[in-house]
Every structure is written in structure tokens, then in C-alpha cells.
Design a protein around this motif. Structure first.
Motif, PDB file in Angstrom:
ATOM      1  N   THR A  56      45.912 103.025  -8.083  1.00  0.00           N
ATOM      2  CA  THR A  56      44.585 103.232  -7.517  1.00  0.00           C
ATOM      3  C   THR A  56      44.067 104.644  -7.694  1.00  0.00           C
ATOM      4  O   THR A  56      42.903 104.898  -7.450  1.00  0.00           O
ATOM      5  N   SER A  57      44.922 105.567  -8.125  1.00  0.00           N
ATOM      6  CA  SER A  57      44.473 106.941  -8.333  1.00  0.00           C
ATOM      7  C   SER A  57      45.169 107.518  -9.544  1.00  0.00           C
ATOM      8  O   SER A  57      46.122 106.958 -10.059  1.00  0.00           O
ATOM      9  N   ALA A  58      44.677 108.644 -10.027  1.00  0.00           N
ATOM     10  CA  ALA A  58      45.277 109.282 -11.193  1.00  0.00           C
ATOM     11  C   ALA A  58      46.700 109.718 -10.892  1.00  0.00           C
ATOM     12  O   ALA A  58      47.590 109.616 -11.731  1.00  0.00           O
ATOM     13  N   ALA A  59      46.934 110.162  -9.658  1.00  0.00           N
ATOM     14  CA  ALA A  59      48.282 110.588  -9.286  1.00  0.00           C
ATOM     15  C   ALA A  59      49.235 109.415  -9.298  1.00  0.00           C
ATOM     16  O   ALA A  59      50.371 109.512  -9.763  1.00  0.00           O
ATOM     17  N   ALA A  60      48.773 108.255  -8.788  1.00  0.00           N
ATOM     18  CA  ALA A  60      49.624 107.062  -8.786  1.00  0.00           C
ATOM     19  C   ALA A  60      49.894 106.591 -10.196  1.00  0.00           C
ATOM     20  O   ALA A  60      50.983 106.128 -10.519  1.00  0.00           O
ATOM     21  N   ALA A  61      48.879 106.713 -11.073  1.00  0.00           N
ATOM     22  CA  ALA A  61      49.068 106.299 -12.462  1.00  0.00           C
ATOM     23  C   ALA A  61      50.095 107.177 -13.149  1.00  0.00           C
ATOM     24  O   ALA A  61      50.905 106.700 -13.951  1.00  0.00           O
ATOM     25  N   ASP A  62      50.082 108.476 -12.848  1.00  0.00           N
ATOM     26  CA  ASP A  62      51.053 109.386 -13.453  1.00  0.00           C
ATOM     27  C   ASP A  62      52.462 109.073 -12.980  1.00  0.00           C
ATOM     28  O   ASP A  62      53.438 109.305 -13.695  1.00  0.00           O
ATOM     29  N   ALA A  63      52.570 108.558 -11.753  1.00  0.00           N
ATOM     30  CA  ALA A  63      53.891 108.290 -11.192  1.00  0.00           C
ATOM     31  C   ALA A  63      54.469 106.960 -11.669  1.00  0.00           C
ATOM     32  O   ALA A  63      55.633 106.667 -11.441  1.00  0.00           O
ATOM     33  N   THR A  64      53.635 106.142 -12.316  1.00  0.00           N
ATOM     34  CA  THR A  64      54.104 104.849 -12.780  1.00  0.00           C
ATOM     35  C   THR A  64      55.182 105.006 -13.844  1.00  0.00           C
ATOM     36  O   THR A  64      55.030 105.774 -14.778  1.00  0.00           O
ATOM     37  N   THR A  65      56.275 104.251 -13.714  1.00  0.00           N
ATOM     38  CA  THR A  65      57.371 104.336 -14.679  1.00  0.00           C
ATOM     39  C   THR A  65      57.650 102.966 -15.253  1.00  0.00           C
ATOM     40  O   THR A  65      57.102 101.965 -14.803  1.00  0.00           O
ATOM     41  N   ALA A  66      58.520 102.916 -16.232  1.00  0.00           N
ATOM     42  CA  ALA A  66      58.926 101.641 -16.832  1.00  0.00           C
ATOM     43  C   ALA A  66      59.697 100.814 -15.811  1.00  0.00           C
ATOM     44  O   ALA A  66      60.254 101.348 -14.855  1.00  0.00           O
ATOM     45  N   PRO A  67      59.746  99.509 -15.986  1.00  0.00           N
ATOM     46  CA  PRO A  67      60.490  98.663 -15.050  1.00  0.00           C
ATOM     47  C   PRO A  67      61.935  99.110 -14.898  1.00  0.00           C
ATOM     48  O   PRO A  67      62.587  99.488 -15.869  1.00  0.00           O
ATOM     49  N   SER A  68      62.423  99.083 -13.688  1.00  0.00           N
ATOM     50  CA  SER A  68      63.807  99.461 -13.419  1.00  0.00           C
ATOM     51  C   SER A  68      64.417  98.449 -12.466  1.00  0.00           C
ATOM     52  O   SER A  68      63.705  97.749 -11.745  1.00  0.00           O
ATOM     53  N   VAL A  69      65.733  98.363 -12.478  1.00  0.00           N
ATOM     54  CA  VAL A  69      66.430  97.391 -11.647  1.00  0.00           C
ATOM     55  C   VAL A  69      66.278  97.741 -10.171  1.00  0.00           C
ATOM     56  O   VAL A  69      66.508  98.873  -9.767  1.00  0.00           O
TER      57      VAL A  69
END
Length: 302
Positions: free
Chosen positions: A31-44
Motif C-alpha cells: 500500500t505504500s512505497a516503503a511496503a513495496a521496498d520491503a517486499t521479498t521473494a516467497p519464503s518458507v
């Protein structure tokens, strides 16, 4: 045969996915640029270690499965077994067809049955890494809601999850053989797949010949409602233990040789005789309840 279930907590903001029994966390909306930057690849996602937020849900990773469909019977089944067929092998091209048997645990004893099944038109859909890579090129412009909808359709087994796919819907053909007790275990004879051993909760072991039902299913192209009627098949032989059990295994070395173990520490060995009969003898007394038994390569039961 059941699909991973989604958590009861749902939201459009975040999503978690499961891969082969492991759940994976994915940031969904950003929902925000900061949240988008924190998005990572799927992890277990690790149960008991990683928390699940109130706005997250659990989902499966379709790339973890080469083929995934959902089929249900009227009653739960404690045991099932794959029936060896003559369709050849190894089989790698979709769609697949397979045969199996399953024993029910119904609410009342006489509601139970042995289900003889044919699963046909088992397509791959968007499951598997190869299929996921192919569909990934076409899904760059799709929003996340569309992707989630596709995944849910594929789990149902009723229709293809790929709108461009020409795969027919998966089908479950069945024949029901009525039983008067719940079924703890079912096992098919490897040399004679139509002969099935049933470990029943009343302490009896029954051997059934379901070759006729398998032949009917093999010839059937469309699943019919009349197949829901239960039929009665006289057992080839019935043998009673002193109590119920769960352990059962057919010998791979000698056709028709069977071992069954009960909850009072006994193992009985069935030796095939002429005219389709078996001689049963008690051979072992275990120090504990026998829940599982198996024949070794030298045909010794343990």
C-alpha cells in the motif's frame, strides 16, 4: 487427496502461500512505497516460529505440485491404496488416469463401503515449475486478485485453472461395494490388483475380488449417478482376529501371501491354497500392539 486449506482470516492486503506442506509468506498489495521496498521473494513459513498477522492468510504454492485435484466421497476414509493397472509406465504426459480403492469410516456401520475409483483427465493446469514458467510470461499484466482466483479454481478439480487451457475437467468414476463395518486399512495384491484386503474395525479381515468393478470403470467414459448405488460382493475369505487391527501387507515374492497384525500383538500369515482359498496361521507374538507390518526382500515378515 485433500487440498491445503486456507486460513479463516482473509484480507486483500497480504497473502501467505504453502509449498508441499510448508507455508510461504508473500506481501500482496504493497500500500505504500516503503511496503513495496520491503517486499521479498516467497519464503518458507515455519509453524510455531513465524507469526501470522491478522491481515494475512495461508495459501499453497502451485509450483510445488505437478498435478493437484480435489475429490471427495460421502464419508471420510482412513486408508486408500493405488491399484496397479495395465496402462503402461512410466507415464509423464498429461492428462493422467489412475485407479484406486478407499475404505470408509461412516457414522453407522452399514453405511460403510469400499470405493473402487477411476480418476481420469487429471490435467496439470498451472501446476509444476514447467507450467508455472510458461504461464508466468502471460501473467505479468494480471493483477494479484486474478492470480488468486486461478489458483482456487485449480484446487477444485472441477475445471481447468488456465482460461486458455484445452484440458477437460478431471473426473472421478466410482463403484461402491457395501460393507457392514468401518474399514481401517485397504491393500491391493501386487500380483492380482483386483484382490483387495480389508482390515475391518470388528476384528475381521476380508478379501474381496473387485475385478468386475475395475473392468466396468475401465470401459466407462462418463461418470454416472447410478454408480452411487452400493453393490454386494461375497468375500473370497473372511478371517477373524481376537480384536481389530491396522497392519496388513502383501508379499511381493509370493503371489497371494498376506500378513495381518492386530492390536493384541498377533501377526497372522495367510498362505494361498488351491481353489482360491487361504490357510491362516498365527506366527508371531509381538511385545507391543502391531500397527504396521511389511515383507522383506527375502520374504520374511516383520
Amino acid at each position: 487427496m485433500r487440498n491445503p486449506k486456507k486460513s479463516a482470516k482473509k484480507s486483500g492486503k497480504h497473502k501467505a502461500s504453502a509449498a508441499a506442506g510448508s507455508l510461504m509468506a508473500v506481501d500482496g498489495a504493497g500500500t505504500s512505497a516503503a511496503a513495496a521496498d520491503a517486499t521479498t521473494a516467497p519464503s518458507v513459513w515455519r509453524p510455531g516460529i513465524d507469526p501470522v498477522a491478522e491481515d494475512e492468510e495461508l495459501d499453497y504454492d502451485p509450483t510445488a505440485y505437478d498435478c493437484l485435484h480435489k475429490f471427495t466421497l460421502e464419508w471420510p476414509c482412513l486408508s486408500f491404496d493405488i491399484v496397479r493397472d495395465d496402462l503402461g509406465g512410466p507415464r509423464s504426459n498429461f492428462p493422467h488416469t489412475m485407479f484406486m480403492v478407499a475404505g470408509t469410516q461412516a457414522a453407522q456401520a452399514r453405511q460403510n463401503y469400499l470405493a473402487v475409483l477411476k480418476l481420469s483427465d487429471l490435467g496439470q493446469g498451472r501446476h509444476g515449475k514447467r507450467s508455472a514458467a510458461k504461464s508466468g510470461d502471460d501473467s505479468d499484466d494480471d493483477d494479484s486478485d486474478s492470480a488468486e482466483s486461478d489458483g482456487a479454481e485449480s484446487m477444485s478439480g472441477d475445471e481447468s485453472d488456465d482460461p486458455d487451457s484445452k484440458e477437460p475437467p478431471a473426473k472421478m468414476h466410482h463403484r461402491l461395494v457395501g460393507q457392514s463395518c468401518a474399514i481401517n486399512r485397504v491393500r491391493c495384491c501386487p500380483q492380482q490388483p483386483g484382490v483387495v484386503a480389508l482390515w475391518c474395525d470388528n476384528g475381521s479381515v476380508r478379501l474381496l475380488d473387485v475385478n468386475q468393478q475395475l473392468q466396468q470403470l475401465a470401459a466407462e467414459t462418463e461418470a454416472g449417478s447410478k454408480a452411487s448405488n452400493k453393490v454386494q460382493v461375497n468375500p473370497l475369505q473372511v478371517h477373524s482376529h481376537s480384536t481389530e487391527g491396522f497392519a496388513v501387507d502383501w508379499s511381493r515374492a509370493k503371489a497371494g501371501r498376506l500378513a495381518t497384525g492386530d492390536c493384541k500383538k498377533h501377526i497372522h500369515v495367510w498362505e494361498p491354497q488351491e481353489a482360491g482359498r487361504w490357510q491362516v496361521r498365527t506366527t508371531m507374538y509381538q511385545p507391543c500392539s502391531t500397527r504396521r507390518c511389511a515383507w522383506s526382500s527375502d520374504d520374511a515378515c516383520s
